[in-house]
Design a protein around this motif. Sequence first.
Motif, PDB file in Angstrom:
ATOM      1  N   SER A 170       0.958  -1.227   0.114  1.00  0.00           N
ATOM      2  CA  SER A 170       0.032  -0.072   0.016  1.00  0.00           C
ATOM      3  C   SER A 170       0.645   1.292  -0.005  1.00  0.00           C
ATOM      4  O   SER A 170       0.298   2.440  -0.308  1.00  0.00           O
ATOM      5  N   GLY A 171       2.011   1.061   0.079  1.00  0.00           N
ATOM      6  CA  GLY A 171       3.052   2.432   0.084  1.00  0.00           C
ATOM      7  C   GLY A 171       2.994   2.943  -1.413  1.00  0.00           C
ATOM      8  O   GLY A 171       2.776   2.097  -2.223  1.00  0.00           O
ATOM      9  N   THR A 172       3.941   3.760  -1.381  1.00  0.00           N
ATOM     10  CA  THR A 172       4.219   4.609  -2.811  1.00  0.00           C
ATOM     11  C   THR A 172       4.925   3.395  -3.631  1.00  0.00           C
ATOM     12  O   THR A 172       4.358   3.390  -4.714  1.00  0.00           O
ATOM     13  N   ILE A 173       5.886   2.948  -3.282  1.00  0.00           N
ATOM     14  CA  ILE A 173       6.662   2.112  -4.360  1.00  0.00           C
ATOM     15  C   ILE A 173       5.909   0.884  -4.240  1.00  0.00           C
ATOM     16  O   ILE A 173       5.948   0.292  -5.474  1.00  0.00           O
ATOM     17  N   GLY A 174       5.109   0.293  -3.438  1.00  0.00           N
ATOM     18  CA  GLY A 174       4.606  -0.911  -3.196  1.00  0.00           C
ATOM     19  C   GLY A 174       3.453  -0.703  -4.341  1.00  0.00           C
ATOM     20  O   GLY A 174       3.249  -1.681  -5.172  1.00  0.00           O
ATOM     21  N   GLN A 175       2.596   0.041  -4.259  1.00  0.00           N
ATOM     22  CA  GLN A 175       1.723   0.461  -5.323  1.00  0.00           C
ATOM     23  C   GLN A 175       2.106   0.389  -6.725  1.00  0.00           C
ATOM     24  O   GLN A 175       1.660  -0.147  -7.442  1.00  0.00           O
ATOM     25  N   ALA A 176       3.228   0.978  -6.971  1.00  0.00           N
ATOM     26  CA  ALA A 176       3.848   1.015  -8.381  1.00  0.00           C
ATOM     27  C   ALA A 176       4.318  -0.359  -8.679  1.00  0.00           C
ATOM     28  O   ALA A 176       4.104  -0.865  -9.900  1.00  0.00           O
ATOM     29  N   VAL A 177       4.897  -1.249  -7.944  1.00  0.00           N
ATOM     30  CA  VAL A 177       5.275  -2.367  -7.979  1.00  0.00           C
ATOM     31  C   VAL A 177       4.158  -3.413  -8.409  1.00  0.00           C
ATOM     32  O   VAL A 177       4.026  -4.202  -9.558  1.00  0.00           O
ATOM     33  N   VAL A 178       3.070  -3.405  -7.641  1.00  0.00           N
ATOM     34  CA  VAL A 178       1.992  -3.999  -7.841  1.00  0.00           C
ATOM     35  C   VAL A 178       1.322  -3.713  -9.420  1.00  0.00           C
ATOM     36  O   VAL A 178       0.842  -4.374  -9.914  1.00  0.00           O
ATOM     37  N   GLU A 179       1.183  -2.661  -9.209  1.00  0.00           N
ATOM     38  CA  GLU A 179       0.686  -2.139 -10.829  1.00  0.00           C
ATOM     39  C   GLU A 179       1.612  -2.634 -12.024  1.00  0.00           C
ATOM     40  O   GLU A 179       1.213  -3.067 -13.174  1.00  0.00           O
ATOM     41  N   ARG A 180       2.858  -2.759 -11.888  1.00  0.00           N
ATOM     42  CA  ARG A 180       3.797  -3.031 -12.783  1.00  0.00           C
ATOM     43  C   ARG A 180       3.762  -4.461 -13.284  1.00  0.00           C
ATOM     44  O   ARG A 180       3.839  -4.804 -14.356  1.00  0.00           O
ATOM     45  N   LEU A 181       3.316  -5.320 -12.095  1.00  0.00           N
ATOM     46  CA  LEU A 181       3.523  -6.760 -12.256  1.00  0.00           C
ATOM     47  C   LEU A 181       2.244  -7.536 -12.188  1.00  0.00           C
ATOM     48  O   LEU A 181       2.059  -8.476 -12.691  1.00  0.00           O
ATOM     49  N   SER A 182       1.241  -6.828 -11.772  1.00  0.00           N
ATOM     50  CA  SER A 182      -0.127  -7.530 -11.606  1.00  0.00           C
ATOM     51  C   SER A 182      -0.899  -7.987 -13.090  1.00  0.00           C
ATOM     52  O   SER A 182      -1.694  -8.968 -12.885  1.00  0.00           O
ATOM     53  N   GLY A 183      -0.326  -7.342 -14.170  1.00  0.00           N
ATOM     54  CA  GLY A 183      -0.990  -7.594 -15.496  1.00  0.00           C
ATOM     55  C   GLY A 183      -0.802  -9.292 -15.714  1.00  0.00           C
ATOM     56  O   GLY A 183      -1.389  -9.692 -16.461  1.00  0.00           O
ATOM     57  N   ARG A 184       0.522  -9.496 -15.376  1.00  0.00           N
ATOM     58  CA  ARG A 184       0.694 -11.062 -15.913  1.00  0.00           C
ATOM     59  C   ARG A 184       1.424 -11.760 -14.801  1.00  0.00           C
ATOM     60  O   ARG A 184       1.836 -12.979 -14.974  1.00  0.00           O
ATOM     61  N   HIS A 185       1.228 -11.422 -13.279  1.00  0.00           N
ATOM     62  CA  HIS A 185       1.534 -12.223 -12.035  1.00  0.00           C
ATOM     63  C   HIS A 185       0.260 -12.247 -11.156  1.00  0.00           C
ATOM     64  O   HIS A 185      -0.486 -11.492 -11.201  1.00  0.00           O
ATOM     65  N   ASP A 186       0.210 -13.250 -10.325  1.00  0.00           N
ATOM     66  CA  ASP A 186      -0.741 -13.366  -9.367  1.00  0.00           C
ATOM     67  C   ASP A 186      -0.099 -12.520  -8.076  1.00  0.00           C
ATOM     68  O   ASP A 186       1.108 -13.097  -7.517  1.00  0.00           O
ATOM     69  N   ILE A 187      -0.508 -11.481  -7.830  1.00  0.00           N
ATOM     70  CA  ILE A 187      -0.071 -10.643  -6.640  1.00  0.00           C
ATOM     71  C   ILE A 187      -0.645 -10.781  -5.136  1.00  0.00           C
ATOM     72  O   ILE A 187      -1.954 -10.631  -5.244  1.00  0.00           O
ATOM     73  N   ILE A 188       0.109 -10.951  -4.038  1.00  0.00           N
ATOM     74  CA  ILE A 188      -0.695 -10.884  -2.791  1.00  0.00           C
ATOM     75  C   ILE A 188      -0.166  -9.819  -2.191  1.00  0.00           C
ATOM     76  O   ILE A 188       1.020  -9.893  -1.971  1.00  0.00           O
ATOM     77  N   ARG A 189      -0.939  -9.064  -1.747  1.00  0.00           N
ATOM     78  CA  ARG A 189      -0.298  -7.573  -1.070  1.00  0.00           C
ATOM     79  C   ARG A 189      -0.591  -7.906   0.322  1.00  0.00           C
ATOM     80  O   ARG A 189      -1.497  -8.426   0.918  1.00  0.00           O
ATOM     81  N   ALA A 190       0.672  -7.589   0.908  1.00  0.00           N
ATOM     82  CA  ALA A 190       0.627  -7.623   2.435  1.00  0.00           C
ATOM     83  C   ALA A 190       1.040  -6.254   3.118  1.00  0.00           C
ATOM     84  O   ALA A 190       1.995  -5.553   2.297  1.00  0.00           O
TER      85      ALA A 190
END
Length: 199
Positions: free
Chosen positions: A9-29
């Motif tokens: 949910s942090g600034t970098i974390g959100q950008a990472v999730v956005e970058r990778l979520s299109g082709r990977h299964d993301i679990i946010r912690a």
Amino acid sequence: MRILVVGASGTIGQAVVERLSGRHDIIRAGRSGADVQVDITSEESIRAMYETVGSVDAVISATGGAHFGPLTDLTPELNQIGIDSKLKGQVNLVLLGLESVRDGGSFTLTTGIMMDDPIRQGASAALANGGVKAFVHAAAIEMPRGIRINSVSPNVLIESLEKYGPFFRGFEAVPASRVATAFEKSVEGAQTGQNYEVY
């Protein structure tokens, strides 16, 4: 890949999730508002997170706090904040998560520019960042089952200038989206023991 992003949910974390979520299964912690709750300063909390999540292909840490303030005001207690969170917290994500990461998987931790390019009031944060970098470099030669480990060292973020700008006069801020590409390189690439600088 199944990727656990700590600090999603942090600034970098959100950008990472956005970058990778299109082709990977993301679990946010994170501490709140995530798929799974975790406090990286607590070993019990980290263990509980891994038990809840199960096996993953990659763990990304985009989290870790540290005290900013004048060196003359820095106390052992204030210094301990960065040691418990940014340094030990991230290291424990690795130590307690080894069995949860599949063969050939990866860990990616977060450091920061001030360990190599010092700023006033940043000594404690620099100490924690430098410790993480050294751990990654040394741990890489002993990681089991082909698991890789890297870290990302971002400059001050454009998105964070309002809060941290006064600490980083003369630094050329970078967007979180650009920092996210370094995490992408770590997770999807083949290198290990690296500290990717995003300056």
